[in-house]
Design a protein around this motif. Structure first.
Motif, PDB file in Angstrom:
ATOM      1  N   LEU A  26      53.788  29.979  14.616  1.00 27.97           N
ATOM      2  CA  LEU A  26      54.314  31.131  13.897  1.00 27.97           C
ATOM      3  C   LEU A  26      53.945  31.051  12.420  1.00 27.97           C
ATOM      4  N   PRO A  27      53.831  32.194  11.738  1.00 30.02           N
ATOM      5  CA  PRO A  27      53.535  32.170  10.299  1.00 30.02           C
ATOM      6  C   PRO A  27      54.647  31.467   9.523  1.00 30.02           C
ATOM      7  N   LEU A  67      70.323  31.618  19.737  1.00 27.32           N
ATOM      8  CA  LEU A  67      68.944  32.037  19.965  1.00 27.32           C
ATOM      9  C   LEU A  67      68.874  32.875  21.236  1.00 27.32           C
ATOM     10  N   LEU A  68      68.320  34.074  21.104  1.00 34.06           N
ATOM     11  CA  LEU A  68      68.102  34.963  22.234  1.00 34.06           C
ATOM     12  C   LEU A  68      66.615  34.934  22.573  1.00 34.06           C
ATOM     13  N   SER A  69      66.290  34.492  23.795  1.00 34.18           N
ATOM     14  CA  SER A  69      64.895  34.412  24.244  1.00 34.18           C
ATOM     15  C   SER A  69      64.657  35.472  25.306  1.00 34.18           C
ATOM     16  N   VAL A  70      63.685  36.323  25.078  1.00 32.83           N
ATOM     17  CA  VAL A  70      63.340  37.403  26.010  1.00 32.83           C
ATOM     18  C   VAL A  70      61.904  37.182  26.480  1.00 32.83           C
ATOM     19  N   THR A  71      61.719  36.964  27.769  1.00 37.88           N
ATOM     20  CA  THR A  71      60.394  36.790  28.352  1.00 37.88           C
ATOM     21  C   THR A  71      60.044  38.029  29.162  1.00 37.88           C
ATOM     22  N   VAL A  72      59.017  38.728  28.730  1.00 39.64           N
ATOM     23  CA  VAL A  72      58.517  39.898  29.456  1.00 39.64           C
ATOM     24  C   VAL A  72      57.389  39.411  30.357  1.00 39.64           C
ATOM     25  N   LEU A 109      57.395  46.813  24.019  1.00 32.79           N
ATOM     26  CA  LEU A 109      58.147  46.610  22.787  1.00 32.79           C
ATOM     27  C   LEU A 109      59.530  46.077  23.145  1.00 32.79           C
ATOM     28  N   VAL A 110      59.927  45.002  22.486  1.00 33.29           N
ATOM     29  CA  VAL A 110      61.245  44.395  22.689  1.00 33.29           C
ATOM     30  C   VAL A 110      62.011  44.519  21.384  1.00 33.29           C
ATOM     31  N   SER A 111      63.144  45.217  21.419  1.00 32.37           N
ATOM     32  CA  SER A 111      63.921  45.468  20.206  1.00 32.37           C
ATOM     33  C   SER A 111      65.331  44.949  20.367  1.00 32.37           C
ATOM     34  N   PHE A 112      65.803  44.282  19.325  1.00 29.73           N
ATOM     35  CA  PHE A 112      67.195  43.849  19.277  1.00 29.73           C
ATOM     36  C   PHE A 112      67.616  43.840  17.819  1.00 29.73           C
ATOM     37  N   GLY A 113      68.705  44.541  17.526  1.00 28.87           N
ATOM     38  CA  GLY A 113      69.135  44.667  16.145  1.00 28.87           C
ATOM     39  C   GLY A 113      68.085  45.397  15.335  1.00 28.87           C
ATOM     40  N   SER A 114      67.674  44.813  14.233  1.00 30.40           N
ATOM     41  CA  SER A 114      66.675  45.435  13.362  1.00 30.40           C
ATOM     42  C   SER A 114      65.266  44.919  13.627  1.00 30.40           C
ATOM     43  N   GLU A 115      65.108  44.021  14.610  1.00 29.79           N
ATOM     44  CA  GLU A 115      63.806  43.426  14.896  1.00 29.79           C
ATOM     45  C   GLU A 115      63.161  44.068  16.111  1.00 29.79           C
ATOM     46  N   THR A 116      61.847  44.253  16.053  1.00 30.86           N
ATOM     47  CA  THR A 116      61.060  44.741  17.174  1.00 30.86           C
ATOM     48  C   THR A 116      59.813  43.872  17.314  1.00 30.86           C
ATOM     49  N   LYS A 117      59.543  43.411  18.526  1.00 38.27           N
ATOM     50  CA  LYS A 117      58.388  42.565  18.785  1.00 38.27           C
ATOM     51  C   LYS A 117      57.529  43.232  19.858  1.00 38.27           C
ATOM     52  N   ILE A 118      56.196  43.018  19.776  1.00 39.51           N
ATOM     53  CA  ILE A 118      55.244  43.717  20.633  1.00 39.51           C
ATOM     54  C   ILE A 118      54.391  42.695  21.374  1.00 39.51           C
ATOM     55  N   THR A 119      54.161  42.946  22.660  1.00 33.82           N
ATOM     56  CA  THR A 119      53.280  42.079  23.439  1.00 33.82           C
ATOM     57  C   THR A 119      51.851  42.241  22.956  1.00 33.82           C
ATOM     58  N   LYS A 120      51.077  41.152  23.074  1.00 33.07           N
ATOM     59  CA  LYS A 120      49.694  41.158  22.593  1.00 33.07           C
ATOM     60  C   LYS A 120      48.695  40.916  23.718  1.00 33.07           C
ATOM     61  N   ARG A 121      49.063  40.071  24.691  1.00 30.61           N
ATOM     62  CA  ARG A 121      48.121  39.750  25.755  1.00 30.61           C
ATOM     63  C   ARG A 121      48.072  40.881  26.783  1.00 30.61           C
ATOM     64  N   ASN A 148      53.540  38.255  30.191  1.00 35.06           N
ATOM     65  CA  ASN A 148      54.135  36.913  30.333  1.00 35.06           C
ATOM     66  C   ASN A 148      54.320  36.269  28.954  1.00 35.06           C
ATOM     67  N   GLU A 149      54.942  37.012  28.036  1.00 34.74           N
ATOM     68  CA  GLU A 149      55.145  36.554  26.665  1.00 34.74           C
ATOM     69  C   GLU A 149      56.636  36.387  26.383  1.00 34.74           C
ATOM     70  N   GLU A 150      56.942  35.367  25.595  1.00 35.48           N
ATOM     71  CA  GLU A 150      58.330  35.085  25.229  1.00 35.48           C
ATOM     72  C   GLU A 150      58.557  35.442  23.762  1.00 35.48           C
ATOM     73  N   PHE A 151      59.667  36.131  23.501  1.00 33.73           N
ATOM     74  CA  PHE A 151      60.046  36.495  22.137  1.00 33.73           C
ATOM     75  C   PHE A 151      61.404  35.879  21.826  1.00 33.73           C
ATOM     76  N   GLN A 152      61.564  35.418  20.595  1.00 33.20           N
ATOM     77  CA  GLN A 152      62.795  34.752  20.198  1.00 33.20           C
ATOM     78  C   GLN A 152      63.435  35.493  19.033  1.00 33.20           C
ATOM     79  N   PHE A 153      64.734  35.687  19.163  1.00 31.60           N
ATOM     80  CA  PHE A 153      65.531  36.319  18.099  1.00 31.60           C
ATOM     81  C   PHE A 153      66.569  35.300  17.640  1.00 31.60           C
TER      82      PHE A 153
END
Length: 513
Positions: A262-263, A400-405, A424-436, A440-445
């Protein structure tokens, strides 16, 4: 010719099964192959034939592993108790391979392969260990080995790198039968097999396991699961270097955990200040507190060109006690090389506060993992919670909330006949986008104070390069955050809202601090 009938030969006693005593019946059933007693076991005679043909080569390979594994163990005892050396004089597993009397394969919703072989080995190994003690030479020989065991072997996780699994996990689902002869200086020792049997059972009887890594994590794509959250507060810096012409600097701090792609996190920039105060907080997910290192890099911001390096310092996470806040004043250096003379030059100091909060593994208010088949919104719970959960709807949660699409099927749009779906996975003010392309990607909030009334919104969309209506929604789902906190984990299929046949495969897990 006269034939004499021996007087000591008696006719065998034949009884129906219902008249045989319990002990004799158990002894008899023990000899019957599992595929006869249990319909879920399969015969694999082809495997035993292949094992027999490969055994001479497997024997050498296994013995090589035994030698390399035992060598450092033997070396630990050399010099102790007047021991001069320990080594194998002979090491071979003999000509008789193990026999697999049946195989049972378990279906699993996880990325793993689970199977249980019923193994019997009546081997003729020739294993001799020589111990040199003072001027004495003691030999121990292992003979007549018999092992009956039913291990559970798990290959996980399944990964897209050969051999397609990263680890082997082995455990015993029942106490093994271990018997062998041990000769020391030509004398038999009979008490050790029972001791060995108890030791093996205590070490590897379920739920105890033996973990054998096959692939390195970086090569296999296997990702370690987060085990906690590191709270980082960058307080201030003192006596930084003057990098600008006017005799000042415009410092900011970059924060990064080793082993993460991660950056880096960044503080704000403090203009023209050699003693800046930030008092800014950051949260990072920790996956291995024993090996990970937290790194701080300070830079002088430049409007044009590269930013000038001011100094850096690292903090191993293993120095942090869980749940205890630790304030550190770090002397900034150029690099981590202790022999670099430039590290003796003063570069100022950085003051930080660190707190490591591990996740709560066993929380009574959670009912545990939930594997759900929720097509149509019907969530099937394995276990009910032992408490009334209704009062929690107004509370807040940290963790920690882990969302695996994992993927989707049956998605289609009205305007995009050949959709190019992404998620697109959104929770609260954050939105994360799949790239592959295959998700089969995991996002962490990382959540400090998330309301249990919030919802997790997951939407499938399609994008075209050109033309009108480049973006089109292919359906969405919404999941109550309180349901995830309540169950600990949700896994299954969800029918997409505003979609004719679309189904989304997801897994959501909650870890509280």
């Amino acid at each position: 010719m006269r034939i004499f009938k021996p007087d000591d030969v008696k006719d065998p006693i034949i009884k129906p099964l219902n008249e045989i005593d319990t002990g004799s019946l158990i002894d008899l059933l023990h000899e019957i192959p599992p595929w006869v007693k249990h319909p879920d076991y399969e015969r694999i005679d082809w495997f035993n034939k292949a094992l027999y043909d490969m055994w001479p080569y497997l024997d050498k390979a296994i013995c090589g592993i035994i030698r390399s594994t035992a060598k450092p163990i033997f070396e630990e005892y050399i010099g102790q108790y007047q021991i001069k050396s320990i080594e194998f004089e002979t090491l071979t597993l003999g000509s008789l391979p193990p026999t697999v009397y049946g195989m049972r394969v378990h279906e699993s919703n996880e990325k793993e392969l689970v199977f249980e072989p019923a193994i019997r080995w009546a081997g003729n190994p020739h294993i001799t260990v020589v111990l040199k003690l003072l001027s004495f030479r003691i030999t121990a020989q292992l003979v007549d080995v018999q092992i009956f065991a039913a291990p559970r072997i798990i290959l996980r996780p399944l990964v897209p790198s050969f051999p397609c699994f990263a680890n082997i996990t082995a455990t015993l689902i029942d106490k093994p039968h271990v018997d062998f002869g041990l000769k020391i200086q030509g004398g038999d020792v009979m008490a050790i097999p029972e001791f060995i049997r108890r030791q093996v059972a205590s070490l590897y009887l379920w739920p105890q396991t033996l973990e054998i890594p096959i692939l390195d994590g970086s090569l296999s794509g296997a990702i370690k699961k987060p085990v906690g959250i590191l709270h980082v507060k960058v307080v201030r810096a003192l006596k930084l270097l003057k990098m600008d012409i006017i005799g000042s600097s415009d410092p900011y701090v970059k924060i990064k955990l080793s082993g993460e792609r991660l950056p880096s996190k960044k503080t704000t920039i403090k203009m023209r200040n050699l003693n800046p105060e930030w008092n800014e907080n950051f949260k990072l997910t920790v996956k291995d507190p024993q090996s990970q290192v937290l790194q701080f890099d300070l830079y002088d911001w430049e409007q044009i060109g590269t930013h000038d390096f001011l100094g850096m310092q690292i903090v191993p996470l293993k120095v942090l006690a869980p749940l205890e806040k630790k304030e550190l004043t770090l002397d900034l250096v150029k690099n981590t090389n202790p022999y670099d003379p430039q590290n003796k030059k003063g570069r100022g100091q950085l003051v930080v506060e660190l707190t490591y909060n591990p996740f709560i593994e066993d929380n009574a208010k959670y009912s545990g993992p939930l594997d759900a088949n929720v097509a149509g919104g019907n969530i099937g719970r394995r276990r009910k919670s032992s408490i009334d959960f209704s009062f929690l709807s107004s509370l807040e949660a940290a963790g920690l909330l882990s969302v695996t699409v994992q993927g989707a099927e049956g998605v289609g749009g009205k305007n995009h006949t050949n959709p190019n779906p992404y998620c697109l996975v959104s929770f609260g003010s954050e939105t994360k986008i799949t790239k592959r392309p295959s998700w089969n990607e995991e996002f962490q909030f990382v959540l400090e104070e998330a309301s249990l009334k919030d919802k997790i919104h997951i939407e499938v969309k399609s994008k075209r390069r050109f033309g009108f209506r480049r973006y089109e929604s292919l359906g969405y789902i919404e999941i109550n955050f309180s349901d995830v906190v309540h169950n600990g984990r949700i896994r299954g299929k969800y029918n997409l809202i505003n979609s004719k046949n679309g189904v989304l495969h997801i897994e959501i897990q909650w870890n509280s601090t």
